[in-house]
Design a protein around this motif. Sequence first.
Motif, mmCIF file in Angstrom:
data_model
loop_
_atom_site.group_PDB
_atom_site.id
_atom_site.type_symbol
_atom_site.label_atom_id
_atom_site.label_comp_id
_atom_site.label_asym_id
_atom_site.label_seq_id
_atom_site.Cartn_x
_atom_site.Cartn_y
_atom_site.Cartn_z
ATOM 1 N N LEU A 126 0.834 -1.210 0.000
ATOM 2 C CA LEU A 126 0.000 0.000 0.000
ATOM 3 C C LEU A 126 0.867 1.257 0.000
ATOM 4 O O LEU A 126 0.614 2.211 -0.750
ATOM 5 C CB LEU A 126 -0.911 0.019 1.234
ATOM 6 N N ILE A 127 1.879 1.269 0.858
ATOM 7 C CA ILE A 127 2.762 2.438 0.962
ATOM 8 C C ILE A 127 3.472 2.670 -0.355
ATOM 9 O O ILE A 127 3.470 3.787 -0.916
ATOM 10 C CB ILE A 127 3.777 2.247 2.108
ATOM 11 N N ARG A 128 4.093 1.634 -0.861
ATOM 12 C CA ARG A 128 4.889 1.727 -2.090
ATOM 13 C C ARG A 128 4.023 2.156 -3.282
ATOM 14 O O ARG A 128 4.366 3.100 -4.020
ATOM 15 C CB ARG A 128 5.546 0.373 -2.363
ATOM 16 N N ASN A 129 2.890 1.507 -3.446
ATOM 17 C CA ASN A 129 2.041 1.775 -4.613
ATOM 18 C C ASN A 129 1.363 3.138 -4.549
ATOM 19 O O ASN A 129 1.176 3.811 -5.574
ATOM 20 C CB ASN A 129 0.991 0.677 -4.762
ATOM 21 N N TYR A 162 8.996 1.235 16.087
ATOM 22 C CA TYR A 162 10.446 1.017 16.203
ATOM 23 C C TYR A 162 10.778 0.263 17.487
ATOM 24 O O TYR A 162 11.625 -0.637 17.499
ATOM 25 C CB TYR A 162 11.149 2.371 16.184
ATOM 26 N N ILE A 163 10.087 0.603 18.569
ATOM 27 C CA ILE A 163 10.333 -0.068 19.845
ATOM 28 C C ILE A 163 9.872 -1.521 19.789
ATOM 29 O O ILE A 163 10.553 -2.421 20.288
ATOM 30 C CB ILE A 163 9.603 0.684 20.979
ATOM 31 N N ASN A 164 8.731 -1.770 19.165
ATOM 32 C CA ASN A 164 8.128 -3.101 19.201
ATOM 33 C C ASN A 164 8.628 -4.031 18.091
ATOM 34 O O ASN A 164 8.707 -5.243 18.289
ATOM 35 C CB ASN A 164 6.596 -2.977 19.122
ATOM 36 N N ASN A 165 8.935 -3.474 16.939
ATOM 37 C CA ASN A 165 9.413 -4.302 15.830
ATOM 38 C C ASN A 165 10.218 -3.399 14.901
ATOM 39 O O ASN A 165 9.709 -2.905 13.889
ATOM 40 C CB ASN A 165 8.243 -4.948 15.083
ATOM 41 N N LYS A 166 11.459 -3.200 15.283
ATOM 42 C CA LYS A 166 12.333 -2.267 14.567
ATOM 43 C C LYS A 166 12.448 -2.608 13.085
ATOM 44 O O LYS A 166 12.378 -1.727 12.218
ATOM 45 C CB LYS A 166 13.703 -2.274 15.224
ATOM 46 N N GLU A 167 12.613 -3.902 12.787
ATOM 47 C CA GLU A 167 12.825 -4.306 11.407
ATOM 48 C C GLU A 167 11.623 -3.942 10.540
ATOM 49 O O GLU A 167 11.782 -3.457 9.405
ATOM 50 C CB GLU A 167 13.088 -5.818 11.332
ATOM 51 N N LYS A 221 11.489 1.882 3.874
ATOM 52 C CA LYS A 221 12.084 1.409 2.615
ATOM 53 C C LYS A 221 11.026 1.348 1.520
ATOM 54 O O LYS A 221 11.284 1.707 0.356
ATOM 55 C CB LYS A 221 12.729 0.040 2.797
ATOM 56 N N ALA A 222 9.828 0.908 1.888
ATOM 57 C CA ALA A 222 8.745 0.865 0.905
ATOM 58 C C ALA A 222 8.437 2.267 0.386
ATOM 59 O O ALA A 222 8.180 2.457 -0.812
ATOM 60 C CB ALA A 222 7.505 0.235 1.523
ATOM 61 N N ALA A 223 8.464 3.242 1.289
ATOM 62 C CA ALA A 223 8.210 4.629 0.884
ATOM 63 C C ALA A 223 9.304 5.130 -0.048
ATOM 64 O O ALA A 223 9.024 5.796 -1.060
ATOM 65 C CB ALA A 223 8.107 5.515 2.120
ATOM 66 N N VAL A 224 10.552 4.816 0.276
ATOM 67 C CA VAL A 224 11.674 5.223 -0.576
ATOM 68 C C VAL A 224 11.572 4.547 -1.939
ATOM 69 O O VAL A 224 11.766 5.182 -2.985
ATOM 70 C CB VAL A 224 13.016 4.885 0.109
ATOM 71 N N ASP A 225 11.252 3.263 -1.947
ATOM 72 C CA ASP A 225 11.099 2.529 -3.213
ATOM 73 C C ASP A 225 9.978 3.126 -4.067
ATOM 74 O O ASP A 225 10.052 3.106 -5.304
ATOM 75 C CB ASP A 225 10.799 1.051 -2.936
ATOM 76 N N LEU A 267 21.200 6.640 9.179
ATOM 77 C CA LEU A 267 22.273 5.734 8.770
ATOM 78 C C LEU A 267 21.789 4.715 7.741
ATOM 79 O O LEU A 267 22.583 4.170 6.967
ATOM 80 C CB LEU A 267 22.840 4.999 9.995
ATOM 81 N N THR A 268 20.473 4.477 7.726
ATOM 82 C CA THR A 268 19.908 3.441 6.855
ATOM 83 C C THR A 268 19.487 3.989 5.494
ATOM 84 O O THR A 268 19.602 3.291 4.479
ATOM 85 C CB THR A 268 18.688 2.792 7.541
#
Length: 524
Positions: A126-129, A152-157, A164-168, A197-198
């Motif tokens: 959804l974000i990417r599209n 970020y606290i609950n599920n950083k990955e 990343k989806a937004a950047v893509d 950094l990411t």
Amino acid sequence: MSESVMIYDTTLRDGAQSEGVSFSPEDSLEVLKKLDEFGVDFVEGGWPGSAPKVDEFFKLASKIKLKNTKLTAFGSTGKFGTPAKNDQNLKNLAACPVEWCCIFGKSWDFQVTSALCILPEQNLDLIRNSIRFLKDSGKRVMFDAEHFFDGYINNKEYALSTLKAAVDGGAEWLVLCDTNGGTMMEVIADAVEDVLLTFEIPVGIHCHNDSDLAVANSLVAVERGATMVQGTINGIGERTGNANLCSIMANLELKLEYELNIKDIGQLTELSTFVSETANLAPVPGMPFVGEKAFAHKGGVHVSAIARDPRTYEHIAPECVGNKRRILISDMAGRASISEKLKDFGIDIGTEESQAIVNQIKALEAQGYQFEGADASFELLVRRFKGELESPFKVTGFRVFIDNIGDKVSSEASVKVMDSNGNEEHTASNGDGPVNALDNALRKALSSLFPVTDRIRLTDYKVRVLDGKSATAASVRVLIRSTDGKNSWTTVGVSENVIEASLYALIDSIEYAIHKNTDKEVAQ
């Protein structure tokens, strides 16, 4: 520091979600013009298609040329199961006559599965599209990562995967949102550093104030590398509000020495007041930098030191943000406080006089008077003490009638007044209550003697019970704020009878107006 930070104002959208706030299209246009004049980089105009008045605002805004500001449309990612090209929300954003869009999407997996009720991978699509659709439509896009710090606290990955989806998809900004306003400063700092950094695109911060940390968290984010701050003027917003841009801009420029595109930080107090008035909100007097109390001094020791060097009790000069110093007069005041305050009135007094005035103030405050919010009554008190001022009129009698006629209560007041030459007027007037009737009757009686009274209007009326234990027999203090259309002033009256206390304050108000009008006539 020489780093540059961009300011993104969301007063017209996030601020409008504050209880009791509603901007008309014309209001929004005036706020936009003011923010553009001030030099704010981005102004979020609202969510196209959410309400007719929002669409009307964007239509009006498209007809004006902005000098400094990029108007931005707000929205969300598309709905699951609907192709982006068919999603009405995204189509409204694509059709909006602005260059920039800012859309939010879920970055906390708990929100994805519990609020959207979809799989985490489906949210990434959804974000990417959604962003890709807007980019293909010719828009420049910011991504507001909703609930980012909780995620970020609950599920950083997973939280990082939404970015990343937004950047893509083609996002040009990643804005990290503390949507629930509960994140502590160290988490903000660590998360912002990690994101920078990411990813190689710039990062912004959007904080809510539920823990009273929105300003602090925004500043910490900037110090860790964020180069955009989102917030609202005066911190208005849903629940306890958003990050207060007035405090943020002042701190960034005056304390941390970041470069901002704003034109003159000295106009900050005026901007704050303008937005409050446009939003039909009373300005918050205790607000840092721009509040009426921000540079108010009451204690005699403080005022004495301020008179020698303002840096003793002021962290900046009030004029830096367009504010001004105020010396408050109370039973805590000493001779230094009196002397400093009287400079505002152009009155010089000696040591013995100042001590006598201090003693008189202490005696009056023991009776319930309070002069720190009633400058006009204080000035009259001092001028009477010095023999510079005699009352131009005297109330020789008054009555107030309250009648219940049918299902309506009506008030009528009659007043007798006499000027210093012995001329007497006796008039009566109705009103929306006993005090309003008394005010109308008093001004009506005095209008032929003192024409300036025709211009006076009462704008605020406050009653304070001084001793609750005495119940209905308690003394009351009445504060009245009046205006002649150009200037405003406040007067005070105290009595065990609220009508009498009101009359004392009204008399002071009119005497003050007559005195100031006489001064102008003499000057001319």
